[in-house]
Structure formats: C-alpha cells, structure tokens
Design a protein around this motif. Structure first.
Motif, short mmCIF file in Angstrom:
data_model
loop_
_atom_site.label_atom_id
_atom_site.label_comp_id
_atom_site.label_asym_id
_atom_site.label_seq_id
_atom_site.Cartn_x
_atom_site.Cartn_y
_atom_site.Cartn_z
N GLU A 181 112.97 108.01 88.51
CA GLU A 181 112.88 108.30 87.07
C GLU A 181 113.99 107.58 86.31
O GLU A 181 113.74 106.94 85.28
CB GLU A 181 112.97 109.81 86.85
N MET A 185 107.79 116.41 91.18
CA MET A 185 106.53 115.83 90.70
C MET A 185 106.65 115.36 89.26
O MET A 185 106.18 114.27 88.90
CB MET A 185 105.41 116.87 90.83
N HIS A 186 107.32 116.16 88.44
CA HIS A 186 107.52 115.78 87.03
C HIS A 186 108.32 114.48 86.93
O HIS A 186 107.97 113.59 86.14
CB HIS A 186 108.24 116.91 86.31
N ASP A 235 106.21 111.63 87.89
CA ASP A 235 105.25 111.35 86.80
C ASP A 235 105.92 110.60 85.66
O ASP A 235 105.32 109.68 85.07
CB ASP A 235 104.64 112.66 86.28
N CYS A 236 107.15 111.00 85.32
CA CYS A 236 107.88 110.30 84.26
C CYS A 236 108.07 108.82 84.62
O CYS A 236 107.90 107.93 83.76
CB CYS A 236 109.24 110.95 84.03
N GLN A 284 106.21 107.06 86.63
CA GLN A 284 104.91 106.38 86.58
C GLN A 284 104.48 106.13 85.14
O GLN A 284 103.81 105.13 84.84
CB GLN A 284 103.86 107.21 87.32
N SER A 285 104.84 107.01 84.22
CA SER A 285 104.47 106.80 82.81
C SER A 285 105.16 105.57 82.24
O SER A 285 104.73 105.02 81.22
CB SER A 285 104.82 108.04 81.99
#
Length: 370
Positions: free
Chosen positions: A20, A150-151, A154-155, A157-158
C-alpha cells in the motif's frame, strides 16, 4: 525509486501495508501471495495494538505505528475497538515495577496511568480477588487484522498494483522466480514471516507457536484487553515454552483467550492439549469466570521470531535490490504500518520519523564480525 517495479512477496498485514505504501509512492507494485491475503500469522493473531516498553527501539516503532493506525480507526471492516490495555499486577513485587514502566511510556508520549487495587476491580470486576493493582493504557485498541490486510491490498490495487497468486521459488539477479517458472523483474521485498529462510537463508528466523481460544458471546464480562505484567517476559523471553494471561473483549461480545508461546521449527499446526490446558489454567487463575464459558474454537499460529527479537526492516546485506520486512514476533499487526512507512522513507531517500537503524538487517553481519 518511485516509478520502479517493486515485487512484494507475502501478503500478510506487513506485506500488504508495504504494498500500500509503495503504491502510494508511485511504485509499480506486484504483490505475490500463495494463499489468502491476510492469512497466515495475521489471521491467527489477536489483533492487539499495543506498545511494549521493554525494548526502546520496539517501543519507538510501536508508538509510531499506533499513531498511523488512527487513520484506520473508522474503517468498518477493521472492527477497530479502542478498549484500552489493562496490565495486571498479581503481587506487590510486580506493582513496584509499574512506575518504571510508566516513565518509559510517558517519555515516549504514550498516555498511561497506575491503578490501585480498588480501581483495578472497578475497571474489571470479574478479575480474581487479591490482585495488587495495575496500569491502564487507555488509548490502545484491538482490530481484525485479516480484514485490514485485505483493505491495504485493495488500496494498492486501486493504484494499479497487481495481486499475483503464486509462490516464490528463488531470488534471481534482478528479480524472483516463481514456482510456475514465471520470472518477475524488479526490486524485491521479502515479507514472508516464518518462511523467510526459504528465500533469505542468511537471516535466521524461528517459528514460535501460539494457541488462542474464542468463547461464545458474553457482552459486558470483559471491557479491556487485559494482561498480566509478566506477559512481556513470556513474549521476549527465551524459554522453550511459556504462557501468560491475556484476554480480549471482541466487539461481538466474544472473549479471545491467550496466550502461549513455544518454539516449533516443524510448524505443526495441531493443537497441543497440554499447552492449551496450561494456557487456560493461567487465564482461570486471573479471571475465574472464564472457566464457566464455552469455547467455540481453538487454533494455533506461528510468530516469526528473529535472532534478537527485533524485526528485520531494510536492505538485505550484500543484495542491492532485495529488501526485507519480517520477524515482528507478536507485534506484526501493531507495527505493520510503521514498518511500511520506514521502508518507504528509505526507498524515497528521505528522513524517517524514528531511527530505523536498530532494525537494519546488517546488524547481524556486524554481530557475526564481532
């Protein structure tokens, strides 16, 4: 290094946090994980966000990271609960050690206060009678680590990061080879916890097994993450096995009961009934009401433990494009965000908020040469 390819191997909470931060700095990140994001040690952990004061370097890292956790306090899936930490002194000898602990925490900027026996039972009425007092650290918290990992993934990957399901076979010149034969090229960060020696055998790592049990819902029975003062001796000692009273109120009303430690290089995940019994008896001694509760599930996990108890955070000696973030023992969730920020600062060649030298993997080379 911004804009360069960075391959993060391992998507526990430490690897996910590093992915991240790196993606936020503009790196082209590939996050490699063979299992579930936030699985492994992250999924097996209590998720207690706590500052341990017995090592000045780890206290600094913990405190720095705890501040960073505030940015995720409102993340629903984090189940962030600022229940505070209540340290329990069983006897006068332990109570006498509290002023020194308070001095260390307060000097680091952490709010904490001594509590006498009367205040102790006001805070946790179900504790066993006869305890001497304790110390409250009111702003510490608990979280659900796997959801946060997971968050963070996801960040990343965004921002364009790629999550690649696979397992690293070996490091290569300028990258890494996966078990399916795929070659990834770029700077590599190894964040594989107990599996670190598979890729970096020169960095010693031992697996330290722990047990946890979770009960049915009993809201109101326990209010704080509550530990005996001897927990630090269990966490940072070298005993082959140890247990400590350590219980946590989950936001669901369930109670999480720990903790045990035993070195287990076989990484056998089977529940040890003698160790479980020993851990539970320790918890019943401090909180007899726990004896009457039904445990819904018991599980084990493995804490990655470095040779000196401190995590490896930094460039791997003798390897220009290989970095490491591993060996956090029981503080992986607490210190994941601080670890990621320290690495990002090194990659961007800028000063860090705290001294990262105590975590430099090169310290092992210096020790060997001495």
């Amino acid at each position: 290094m911004s804009g360069d390819a960075l391959i993060v191997i391992g998507a526990g909470i430490v690897g996910a946090a590093c992915a991240e931060r790196a993606s936020a700095e503009g790196f082209a990140v590939t996050l490699v994980e063979s299992g579930t994001v936030g699985g492994g040690a992250t999924a097996a952990a209590m998720g207690h966000l706590v500052a341990m004061d017995d090592d000045p370097a780890e206290l600094a890292l913990s405190h720095y990271s705890l501040d960073l956790w505030n940015a995720l306090a409102d993340l629903p899936q984090a189940q962030f609960s600022r229940c505070g930490t209540l340290w329990v002194a069983a006897e006068e000898r332990e109570l006498a050690g509290i002023p020194a602990k308070l001095d260390r925490l307060v000097a680091a900027g952490i709010q904490a206060e001594a509590v006498d026996a009367t205040a102790l039972y006001q805070l946790e009425p179900m504790l066993a009678p006869g305890l001497a007092g304790g110390m409250l650290v009111p702003h510490e918290a608990v979280v659900y680590g796997p959801a946060v990992a997971m968050h963070l993934a996801d960040c990343a990957q965004s921002r364009g990061a790629r999550l690649l399901r696979g397992r690293a076979r070996r490091l290569t010149r300028g990258g890494v080879e996966l078990e399916d034969g795929q070659i990834l090229r770029g700077t590599v960060l190894v964040a594989t916890g107990c599996a670190l020696p598979e890729l970096l055998p020169d960095l010693p790592m031992r697996a330290r097994k722990g047990h946890l049990a979770i009960t049915q819902r009993h809201p109101g029975l326990l209010h704080h993450q509550t530990l005996e003062l001897g927990y630090a001796d269990s966490a940072h000692g070298s005993d082959a096995s140890s247990v400590a009273f350590n219980v946590q109120p989950r936001p669901t009303g369930q109670i999480l009961i720990g903790s045990s430690r035993e070195f287990d290089d076989t990484m056998d995940p089977a529940v040890s009934m003698p160790m479980l019994r020993r851990m539970l008896e320790r918890s019943f001694r401090y909180m007899p009401a726990l004896r009457g509760l039904d445990a819904l599930r018991v599980w084990t996990g493995f804490r990655p433990t470095s040779i000196d108890g401190r995590p490896y955070i930094g460039r791997v000696p003798g390897m220009d494009d290989v970095w490491v973030a591993a060996g956090h023992e029981g503080l992986g969730i607490t210190t994941a965000l601080g670890t990621a920020q320290l690495l990002a600062d090194q990659w961007m060649q800028r000063p860090s908020a705290i001294d990262s030298t105590p975590f430099d993997p090169a310290r092992l080379a210096a020790t060997a040469a001495a």
